[in-house]
Motif scaffolding. Sequence first.
Motif, PDB file in Angstrom:
ATOM      1  N   ASP A   1     -49.803  63.984  22.765  1.00 29.85           N
ATOM      2  CA  ASP A   1     -48.711  64.262  23.705  1.00 29.85           C
ATOM      3  C   ASP A   1     -48.189  62.931  24.255  1.00 29.85           C
ATOM      4  N   GLU A   2     -47.042  62.503  23.766  1.00 31.01           N
ATOM      5  CA  GLU A   2     -46.497  61.196  24.138  1.00 31.01           C
ATOM      6  C   GLU A   2     -46.128  61.111  25.612  1.00 31.01           C
ATOM      7  N   SER A   3     -45.881  62.243  26.261  1.00 37.53           N
ATOM      8  CA  SER A   3     -45.507  62.222  27.670  1.00 37.53           C
ATOM      9  C   SER A   3     -46.650  61.743  28.566  1.00 37.53           C
ATOM     10  N   LEU A   4     -47.876  61.812  28.052  1.00 33.56           N
ATOM     11  CA  LEU A   4     -49.037  61.400  28.846  1.00 33.56           C
ATOM     12  C   LEU A   4     -49.345  59.919  28.694  1.00 33.56           C
ATOM     13  N   GLY A   5     -48.712  59.272  27.722  1.00 32.15           N
ATOM     14  CA  GLY A   5     -49.065  57.885  27.449  1.00 32.15           C
ATOM     15  C   GLY A   5     -50.423  57.820  26.768  1.00 32.15           C
ATOM     16  N   GLU A   6     -51.064  56.672  26.870  1.00 35.28           N
ATOM     17  CA  GLU A   6     -52.378  56.509  26.251  1.00 35.28           C
ATOM     18  C   GLU A   6     -53.421  57.361  26.998  1.00 35.28           C
ATOM     19  N   THR A   7     -54.205  58.103  26.250  1.00 37.79           N
ATOM     20  CA  THR A   7     -55.238  58.945  26.857  1.00 37.79           C
ATOM     21  C   THR A   7     -56.588  58.683  26.200  1.00 37.79           C
ATOM     22  N   GLU A   8     -57.639  59.044  26.913  1.00 37.10           N
ATOM     23  CA  GLU A   8     -58.989  59.063  26.340  1.00 37.10           C
ATOM     24  C   GLU A   8     -59.625  60.369  26.793  1.00 37.10           C
ATOM     25  N   VAL A   9     -60.107  61.142  25.840  1.00 43.31           N
ATOM     26  CA  VAL A   9     -60.693  62.446  26.130  1.00 43.31           C
ATOM     27  C   VAL A   9     -62.155  62.432  25.681  1.00 43.31           C
ATOM     28  N   TYR A  10     -63.059  62.840  26.578  1.00 42.68           N
ATOM     29  CA  TYR A  10     -64.486  62.806  26.247  1.00 42.68           C
ATOM     30  C   TYR A  10     -65.238  63.816  27.114  1.00 42.68           C
ATOM     31  N   PRO A  11     -66.392  64.294  26.622  1.00 42.07           N
ATOM     32  CA  PRO A  11     -67.172  65.264  27.404  1.00 42.07           C
ATOM     33  C   PRO A  11     -67.916  64.593  28.551  1.00 42.07           C
ATOM     34  N   GLN A  12     -68.217  65.355  29.580  1.00 41.08           N
ATOM     35  CA  GLN A  12     -69.048  64.870  30.673  1.00 41.08           C
ATOM     36  C   GLN A  12     -70.052  65.961  31.031  1.00 41.08           C
ATOM     37  N   GLY A  13     -70.929  65.675  31.969  1.00 40.51           N
ATOM     38  CA  GLY A  13     -71.866  66.678  32.451  1.00 40.51           C
ATOM     39  C   GLY A  13     -72.990  66.967  31.476  1.00 40.51           C
ATOM     40  N   SER A  14     -73.557  68.170  31.563  1.00 38.23           N
ATOM     41  CA  SER A  14     -74.758  68.511  30.802  1.00 38.23           C
ATOM     42  C   SER A  14     -74.511  68.486  29.295  1.00 38.23           C
TER      43      SER A  14
END
Length: 374
Positions: A43-56
């Motif tokens: 999604d170019e509207s968000l710019g550069e992103t990083e998506v990763y899991p967190q928590g348990s």
Amino acid sequence: MSFNTETLNEIFTELAEAVGITEPMAEAAERSYKSVGRHLDEDESLGETEVYPQGSFAIGTATRPVSGEDSDYDIDLVCELKEASQRSARYVKMSVGDSLESYRKDAEEEGKRCWTFQYDRFHMDVLPCTPDLAFCEESTAIRLTHKNPDGTYSDRFSNPKGYRDWFTAKAGEPRKARRAAVSNRMRCSLEDVPEYAVKSPLQQAVQIIKHHRDVMFENRDDAPISIILTTLAAKAYRGEMGVFDTVRGILPRMAQLVELRDGEYWVENPVDEYENFAEKWNDGPQKARAFYEWVDAARADLVEGPMGAIGLDKLKEVIAGSMGDRQASDALKSFGKGIKAKRESGKLFASATGISLTAAEDAKAIPNHTFFGA
């Protein structure tokens, strides 16, 4: 027959498997969060992103619900907008929400800090955030958003990557050894071994104590929260190689690691000295009392009970009383299969202290039984 710690370590390893999420559950969750991640990345509207899991899920301590069903578990996902650190909290929350709406219009729901997707067997919380500019460029700290009761949005701060790295380091050499063994068995590099395929004694001990907590507090609202149990367990861990040994070691130390600062309970976030995970304990005494009540019960149920059990039937009864009938049955069934395989291969021994998997000086190999009595 009583059970020595070597045998209890084997049984508790199977118990952790019985209460943790299965490999198919982990694979399904991973496919789903990678799909969401690809959408947000593209999604170019968000710019550069990083998506990763967190928590348990990120640290490998996720558990199934008390029922034992392969459903109703959760995944926490971080969506970090790398170029939006100067934008308002509301902008960060809404921009990710708008993007997710175009991904699945029928499932999105706004929470105080996350957007939630409900799947058939699990739900996914997506946390919009940005880098926290109060720290240096190398920091993994993030600025997240919080929806206030009046509908406005404000900043909050966290560091899920930092916490994951801290917990992994606490798991220590036992985890590295297990990861290497899986790598050899799968004939792949260490980097290619899936996170869910390797569990350290610390991870498995955390799964067991979290499930015990879930059973004990099933109809109560004062249960000790997972981040407190996980943090105290990791701080209390001393590198024990067996799962039962780990549970037996960490439980008394966990209670000792809760601090009192100026009359207030403190469980410090190991990657943010200013955050107190036990802050709500200071609003009233019940939550603190519930934690210490749980520690006493866990020591009785998970340590004293199994060590005092005579025979498999009694051990099953002890475990079922605090962990559930299904979990106890699954664990002891798997243990029994392993014992049978070891006996058939001549790797099961008997000594004065009970069944053993090592040929101690006073141990004798237990003969394999056949239909002919040989």
